[in-house]
Design a protein around this motif. Structure first.
Motif, PDB file in Angstrom:
ATOM      1  N   MET A   1      34.308  39.696  30.178  1.00  0.00           N
ATOM      2  CA  MET A   1      34.472  39.015  31.449  1.00  0.00           C
ATOM      3  C   MET A   1      34.296  40.035  32.566  1.00  0.00           C
ATOM      4  SD  MET A   1      37.911  37.307  33.077  1.00  0.00           S
ATOM      5  CE  MET A   1      37.769  35.551  32.984  1.00  0.00           C
ATOM      6  N   ASN A   2      33.311  39.818  33.404  1.00  0.00           N
ATOM      7  CA  ASN A   2      33.110  40.683  34.565  1.00  0.00           C
ATOM      8  C   ASN A   2      33.860  40.056  35.742  1.00  0.00           C
ATOM      9  OD1 ASN A   2      32.283  42.359  36.580  1.00  0.00           O
ATOM     10  ND2 ASN A   2      30.114  42.287  36.045  1.00  0.00           N
ATOM     11  N   ALA A   3      35.170  40.268  35.733  1.00  0.00           N
ATOM     12  CA  ALA A   3      36.044  39.619  36.720  1.00  0.00           C
ATOM     13  C   ALA A   3      35.697  40.019  38.143  1.00  0.00           C
ATOM     14  CB  ALA A   3      37.498  39.939  36.407  1.00  0.00           C
ATOM     15  N   LYS A   4      35.316  41.269  38.338  1.00  0.00           N
ATOM     16  CA  LYS A   4      35.026  41.749  39.684  1.00  0.00           C
ATOM     17  C   LYS A   4      33.835  41.001  40.292  1.00  0.00           C
ATOM     18  CE  LYS A   4      35.766  46.046  40.341  1.00  0.00           C
ATOM     19  NZ  LYS A   4      35.705  47.512  40.370  1.00  0.00           N
ATOM     20  N   LEU A   5      32.758  40.875  39.528  1.00  0.00           N
ATOM     21  CA  LEU A   5      31.564  40.184  40.021  1.00  0.00           C
ATOM     22  C   LEU A   5      31.838  38.700  40.267  1.00  0.00           C
ATOM     23  CD1 LEU A   5      28.558  40.243  40.727  1.00  0.00           C
ATOM     24  CD2 LEU A   5      28.070  39.836  38.317  1.00  0.00           C
ATOM     25  N   SER A 121      36.789  31.993  40.464  1.00  0.00           N
ATOM     26  CA  SER A 121      36.132  32.935  39.553  1.00  0.00           C
ATOM     27  C   SER A 121      36.426  32.579  38.095  1.00  0.00           C
ATOM     28  CB  SER A 121      36.538  34.378  39.860  1.00  0.00           C
ATOM     29  OG  SER A 121      37.880  34.620  39.532  1.00  0.00           O
ATOM     30  N   TYR A 125      33.702  31.717  35.294  1.00  0.00           N
ATOM     31  CA  TYR A 125      33.689  32.369  33.977  1.00  0.00           C
ATOM     32  C   TYR A 125      33.602  31.335  32.856  1.00  0.00           C
ATOM     33  CZ  TYR A 125      35.177  34.936  29.863  1.00  0.00           C
ATOM     34  OH  TYR A 125      35.245  35.466  28.595  1.00  0.00           O
ATOM     35  N   HIS A 140      28.657  34.317  22.256  1.00  0.00           N
ATOM     36  CA  HIS A 140      29.350  34.907  23.399  1.00  0.00           C
ATOM     37  C   HIS A 140      30.844  34.813  23.136  1.00  0.00           C
ATOM     38  CE1 HIS A 140      29.725  36.244  27.536  1.00  0.00           C
ATOM     39  NE2 HIS A 140      30.547  35.247  27.785  1.00  0.00           N
ATOM     40  N   ASP A 143      37.067  35.748  26.468  1.00  0.00           N
ATOM     41  CA  ASP A 143      38.207  36.649  26.589  1.00  0.00           C
ATOM     42  C   ASP A 143      39.447  35.832  26.962  1.00  0.00           C
ATOM     43  OD1 ASP A 143      39.987  38.702  27.002  1.00  0.00           O
ATOM     44  OD2 ASP A 143      38.629  39.882  28.268  1.00  0.00           O
ATOM     45  N   LYS A 146      42.467  37.797  28.858  1.00  0.00           N
ATOM     46  CA  LYS A 146      42.246  38.053  30.281  1.00  0.00           C
ATOM     47  C   LYS A 146      42.261  36.738  31.071  1.00  0.00           C
ATOM     48  CE  LYS A 146      39.647  41.242  33.048  1.00  0.00           C
ATOM     49  NZ  LYS A 146      38.607  42.245  33.045  1.00  0.00           N
TER      50      LYS A 146
END
Length: 172
Positions: A1-5, A121, A125, A140, A143, A146
């Motif tokens: 997981m690219n939480a920031k993006l 967000s 996701y 895929h 997560d 998270k």
């Protein structure tokens, strides 16, 4: 997981909505006689007001997170809409009230923005996960840890926001 993006993407959607709402044509003239429902709401007990505000905040976040099942479309629209509503409210309030009064009453609500963006967000996701796994057929990994931590963090933020609204924003 690219939480920031994903969080930056949700913030961009919210801020875009805020700007659109702010620059909408606001032919709205506020008078105190129109504020009677708000005054009646403030007269409710603090616990009833807390439950009402927390319930509304939680419904917004659940729509954002659940919007992932629409591949993020509903999350996008709801995040944009909430930004537009705040932008419009700021525009109308700026035409009718002093900046100090606006800041005093709206600043406690700012914490809600964090929760709306974070939940947007999370919806993005979930939507990306579903798109990759079921539509594109890619393997895929979701997560869960998270996702649940961020969802719980969002809930805590919303409860804190409701407390601030009841005991700070509505207290004079």
């Amino acid at each position: 997981m690219n939480a920031k993006l994903l969080t930056l993407s949700a913030a961009a959607v919210y801020l875009t909505g805020l700007l659109v709402g702010y620059y909408m044509d606001s032919d709205f003239d506020f008078s105190l006689s129109e504020a009677k429902p708000l005054v009646a709401m403030i007269a409710d007990s603090k616990s009833k007001l807390f439950c009402s505000l927390a319930g509304n905040n939680i419904s917004v976040v659940l729509i954002n997170i659940g919007g992932g099942f629409s591949l993020g479309t509903i999350s996008f629209l709801n995040t944009f809409y909430n930004g537009a509503v705040l932008g419009y409210a700021l525009s109308v309030a700026g035409d009718n009230f002093s900046l100090a009064l606006i800041i005093r009453h709206l600043l406690p609500h700012a914490i809600e923005i964090v929760a709306i963006i974070l939940s947007g967000s999370l919806g993005f996701y979930l939507g990306i996960y579903l798109l990759k796994k079921f539509i594109l057929g890619r393997s895929h990994q979701f997560d869960y840890q998270k996702f649940l931590i961020l969802s719980s963090t969002t809930l805590v933020i919303l409860l804190l926001a409701a407390v601030l609204e009841v005991y700070v924003s509505f207290s004079g």
